[in-house]
Write an enzyme that holds these catalytic residues in place. Structure first.
Site, short mmCIF file in Angstrom:
data_model
loop_
_atom_site.label_atom_id
_atom_site.label_comp_id
_atom_site.label_asym_id
_atom_site.label_seq_id
_atom_site.Cartn_x
_atom_site.Cartn_y
_atom_site.Cartn_z
N TYR A 188 63.00 83.32 40.92
CA TYR A 188 62.58 83.95 42.17
C TYR A 188 62.82 85.46 42.12
CZ TYR A 188 62.08 79.19 43.93
OH TYR A 188 61.68 77.88 44.10
N HIS A 222 61.37 78.37 37.07
CA HIS A 222 60.41 77.29 37.34
C HIS A 222 59.26 77.28 36.33
CE1 HIS A 222 62.47 75.73 40.68
NE2 HIS A 222 62.20 76.71 41.51
N GLN A 242 60.06 61.66 42.17
CA GLN A 242 58.82 61.12 42.72
C GLN A 242 58.68 61.26 44.24
OE1 GLN A 242 58.95 57.61 39.69
NE2 GLN A 242 57.21 57.26 41.02
P1 NAP Z 1 47.61 53.05 35.40
O1 NAP Z 1 48.27 54.31 35.74
O2 NAP Z 1 46.54 52.53 36.29
O3 NAP Z 1 46.99 53.19 33.94
C1 NAP Z 1 46.25 52.21 33.33
C2 NAP Z 1 45.63 52.72 32.04
O4 NAP Z 1 44.92 51.66 31.42
C3 NAP Z 1 44.67 53.85 32.21
O5 NAP Z 1 44.88 54.79 31.17
C4 NAP Z 1 43.29 53.20 32.11
O6 NAP Z 1 42.44 54.16 31.52
C5 NAP Z 1 43.54 52.00 31.22
N1 NAP Z 1 42.74 50.82 31.58
C6 NAP Z 1 42.54 50.30 32.80
N2 NAP Z 1 41.80 49.19 32.74
C7 NAP Z 1 41.51 48.97 31.44
C8 NAP Z 1 40.77 47.99 30.74
N3 NAP Z 1 40.18 47.00 31.38
N4 NAP Z 1 40.68 48.08 29.40
C9 NAP Z 1 41.28 49.09 28.75
N5 NAP Z 1 42.00 50.06 29.36
C10 NAP Z 1 42.11 50.01 30.70
O7 NAP Z 1 48.63 51.86 35.29
P2 NAP Z 1 50.10 51.77 34.66
O8 NAP Z 1 50.29 52.69 33.52
O9 NAP Z 1 50.29 50.32 34.42
O10 NAP Z 1 51.01 52.23 35.83
C11 NAP Z 1 51.06 51.47 37.05
C12 NAP Z 1 51.62 52.31 38.16
O11 NAP Z 1 52.98 52.57 37.95
C13 NAP Z 1 50.92 53.64 38.31
O12 NAP Z 1 50.77 53.92 39.68
C14 NAP Z 1 51.87 54.59 37.67
O13 NAP Z 1 51.76 55.91 38.19
C15 NAP Z 1 53.21 53.95 37.98
N6 NAP Z 1 54.17 54.36 36.94
C16 NAP Z 1 54.83 55.52 37.09
C17 NAP Z 1 55.71 55.93 36.11
C18 NAP Z 1 56.47 57.22 36.26
O14 NAP Z 1 57.16 57.62 35.35
N7 NAP Z 1 56.37 57.89 37.38
C19 NAP Z 1 55.91 55.17 34.98
C20 NAP Z 1 55.23 53.98 34.85
C21 NAP Z 1 54.34 53.58 35.84
P3 NAP Z 1 40.90 53.91 31.24
O15 NAP Z 1 40.44 52.92 32.26
O16 NAP Z 1 40.28 55.25 31.34
O17 NAP Z 1 40.85 53.40 29.83
FE1 SF4 Z 2 64.45 62.46 44.18
FE2 SF4 Z 2 65.41 60.13 45.06
FE3 SF4 Z 2 64.19 60.26 42.70
FE4 SF4 Z 2 66.62 61.33 43.07
S1 SF4 Z 2 66.07 59.16 43.17
S2 SF4 Z 2 64.92 62.28 42.04
S3 SF4 Z 2 66.43 62.11 45.12
S4 SF4 Z 2 63.27 60.65 44.67
#
Ligand code: NAP
Ligand code: SF4
Length: 672
Positions: free
Chosen positions: A170, A256, A343
């Site tokens: 900042y 940042h 998140q």
């Molecule tokens: P996702 O984010 O919907 O990703 C699915 C992937 O599979 C996409 O890359 C998609 O790309 C592919 N796909 C979908 N249908 C397909 C098919 N029929 N054949 C081949 N490829 C296909 O689902 P996810 O990775 O299972 O995650 C699920 C949820 O959990 C999401 O909302 C995610 O954000 C969340 N999550 C978050 C974190 C985190 O660290 N914040 C970690 C894990 C999961 P294409 O269709 O283009 O091929």
């Molecule tokens: Fe933020 Fe809660 Fe995740 Fe900690 S656990 S990073 S406070 S959302």
């Protein structure tokens, strides 16, 4: 465990004119309530809840000292008597709970997300679309006066002190380094000139507010940018700030715009406290350390190792406002631990939403959730012990219902347990521990390795259906071959990873799976992490960036595929998606998008890309193509005539994440 488990953490800190009751600081965090309608009343409740939870000292989110210092149009500032009145609500509420609170003064400089912004020089930041104007000399002086005035107004509003935000890139930080300060007047050039800006601010504040007012200065101890400060410059500045009248020095790590993770989940706990220790040796006033400290055991160890006099935690107080009291009462195992996912806190703020917490949806909504009022006790069955089921069962149990939690697997956790297997995501194990402890405390009957039978429904008044998700099947020729596996079988250890692996799907789970395949399930050590991200542990290099080559990582050969156009993890949160992509690059994971699948063969997978047929050799294909809702029992359950409440992945598999699952669990927990 008794209070004596954390003797250093609970030792009061005497500042001469005032005493802080313990060594725990709730660090500054922007919540978004600052800009909400009726936000100050909500903020008052938010901070008062943390004060009653026992924290020694609170620092508010950043408040601008003037119009141009605001991070976004409409962001909070401290410039008028009206502001003083608003802030009074906060200070009164905190003091009523026996707490102490400082207001952070933050001028965004070139990080201001608005078309007209001012900085030492006209140099655009890589993280905003706007180019700042260079401050004329008169404006530099006026800005110093505005900082001092904001501190005076904070004192009038009843704050116990202020924190001067001198880190994270900042305005003050921007004056300190040639990266952003190319002035040729008295505010630029030599380091002596560049540090004049923060010194005038701290000196001026001390003169106006008198001796009995806390001044914390947040010192950037590791800029993690090119042309950042040298360690010698940082020590010189720290000593000068001390002489100018600061009461405490807090630690700032990384601007940042730095491309090194400093607070995300994969950063090992207390990974940067060694930097504070280097400064502590040079100063007489107490120093505060920070970054990825999320449990009292970690904080106590930092103090025991002489790395700091006080420990700052910010997000852990979103996750559990009673953190300090639980530690004090020897119940740290009851703490709902911040898993550093960002998140629901930082990602919300970047999306202009009020922050809350993935593991604690009550956070920042203290005035909104129902009270723990009396209930008509019911027998409730919760089917599925993933995040949604765990959350529902806990709230129902806490409210006094008789709850039985059914889980087909051997252990509770569902998708949380799978995620906890990935190196860098081991904090999820704390969430599992939290639920295990709290469900026992509130007498929830857990039946693992048990499939709920329809006839069981007669014993219950209501049923919560939280059976989660099942991995989506893909329709590609050859997908029945034995070397094609779904991610859950790999993460749960029921299949052994191959050597040359193709991952189908580049969402969060595809990336997690790649990380698991390369890094396994054990956390990285601090040294491994710092080495891989090229942070200078010797603390001799300008900006804290190491010139050494990072040690090679022993990897498998991994390729991630995605049909659509776009980067991997395109739906992940802003604060972490870039880190995952950078990690994939550092670890040598290949990624292809814009393709069609042709067939899977025993030797690999054939795809079509840019009009060409390509064969990618692989001995294992892992399917991470999303999931579908597990509704296997739903219709039969509904036919029993009992009220059935569907939540989490069983309700909606798309965009499923633990944040939604936990919140839905809580809501149903209050609705029954
Ligand atoms: P996702 O984010 O919907 O990703 C699915 C992937 O599979 C996409 O890359 C998609 O790309 C592919 N796909 C979908 N249908 C397909 C098919 N029929 N054949 C081949 N490829 C296909 O689902 P996810 O990775 O299972 O995650 C699920 C949820 O959990 C999401 O909302 C995610 O954000 C969340 N999550 C978050 C974190 C985190 O660290 N914040 C970690 C894990 C999961 P294409 O269709 O283009 O091929
Ligand atoms: Fe933020 Fe809660 Fe995740 Fe900690 S656990 S990073 S406070 S959302």
């Amino acid at each position: 465990m008794t209070n004596s488990s954390f003797p250093l953490l609970f030792e009061p800190l005497d500042l001469g004119f005032t005493t802080i009751k313990n060594r725990i600081l709730m660090g500054s965090m922007h919540t978004g309530l600052e800009e909400e309608k009726d936000g100050f009343r909500k903020l008052a409740k938010f901070y008062a809840t943390r004060a009653s939870g026992g924290v020694g000292l609170i620092v508010t989110g950043g408040i601008s000292p003037d119009f141009f210092g605001r991070l976004t149009p409409g962001a909070a500032k401290m410039t008028s008597q009206r502001d003083v009145q608003n802030h009074r609500m906060i200070t009164d509420a905190v003091h009523e709970q026996g707490g102490k609170i400082c207001m952070q003064i933050l001028h965004a400089g070139r990080y201001a997300y608005q078309p007209i912004s001012f900085a030492p020089s006209r140099i655009k930041a890589p993280i905003t679309p706007f180019t700042p104007f260079a401050m004329p000399s008169w404006m530099v002086k006026r800005t110093i006066r505005n900082f001092i005035r904001a501190a005076e107004l904070a004192a009038q509003a009843g704050y116990d002190g202020v924190e001067v935000m001198g880190s994270e890139g900042y305005l003050i930080n921007q004056f300190l380094v040639t990266h952003t300060n190319q002035r040729t007047d008295e505010w630029g050039g030599s380091f002596e000139n560049r540090m004049r800006f923060p010194l005038e601010i701290v000196k001026g504040i001390r003169e106006k507010v008198g001796r009995n007012f806390i001044i914390i200065y947040r010192l950037s101890m590791l800029d993690l940018i090119k042309d950042g400060q040298t360690p010698q410059e940082i020590v010189t500045l720290g000593k000068a700030i001390e002489a100018a009248g600061a009461s405490l020095i807090n630690t700032g790590i990384g601007w940042h715009e730095a491309r090194i993770p400093t607070i995300a989940q994969m950063v090992p706990r207390a990974a940067f406290t060694w930097v504070t220790k280097n400064i502590k040796k040079e100063l007489r006033i107490p120093v505060i350390t920070t970054n990825r400290i999320n449990m009292p055991e970690v904080a106590e160890a930092v103090l025991r190792d002489g790395e700091a006099d006080m420990v700052s935690m910010a997000r852990p107080f979103l996750a559990d406002p009673d953190f300090v009291n639980k530690a004090k009462q020897g119940a740290s195992h009851e703490i709902n631990t911040c898993i550093a996912c960002n998140q629901a806190c930082l990602d919300h703020i970047f999306n202009r939403k009020v922050a809350t917490c993935l593991v604690n949806p009550f956070a920042c909504r203290e005035t909104e959730w129902p009270q723990w009022n009396h209930v008509t006790v019911k027998n409730v069955a919760v089917l599925g012990a993933g995040p949604a089921g765990l959350s529902a069962a806990l709230i129902l149990g806490r409210r006094g219902h008789h709850v039985t939690l059914f889980e087909q697997g051997e252990e509770i956790g569902g998708q949380l347990r799978l995620a906890s297997q990935v190196s860098g995501k081991e904090e999820f194990r704390e969430t599992l521990r939290y639920y295990q402890v709290m469900l026992a405390k509130f007498k929830v009957h857990i039946k693992t390795s048990t499939t709920f039978q329809i006839d069981d429904a007669t014993a219950f008044d209501e049923i919560v259906y939280a059976a989660g998700v099942i991995p989506k099947k893909i329709d590609i020729e050859g997908s029945q071959l034995p070397h094609v596996v779904t991610y859950d079988r790999l993460l749960s250890g029921s299949v052994v990873p191959g050597k040359n692996i193709v991952v189908i799907g580049a969402g969060g789970i595809g990336i997690d799976t790649a990380m698991f395949l390369i890094k396994g399930c054990e956390p990285e050590t601090k040294h491994e992490f710092l080495n891989r991200w090229k942070v200078d542990e010797t603390w001799t290099q300008r900006g804290g960036l190491s010139k050494d080559k990072a040690a090679a990582f022993l990897t498998r050969n991994i390729t991630i595929l995605q049909r659509s156009k776009g980067k991997p993890g395109k739906h992940l949160g802003k604060t972490t998606a870039w880190i995952h992509r950078e990690e994939l690059k550092i670890l040598g994971v290949k990624f292809f998008d814009e393709l069609q699948y042709e067939r899977i063969t025993p030797d690999g997978i054939e795809i079509q890309r840019n009009g060409e047929h390509v064969m990618i050799p692989a001995d294992q294909i892992v399917i991470c193509a999303g999931q579908t809702s597990n509704t296997a029992m739903l219709e039969n359950l509904k036919a029993t005539g009992k009220p059935v409440h569907v939540i989490g992945g069983a309700l909606r598999a798309g965009e499923l994440d633990a944040k939604r699952a936990i919140e839905e669990g809580m809501r149903i927990g209050f609705a029954i």
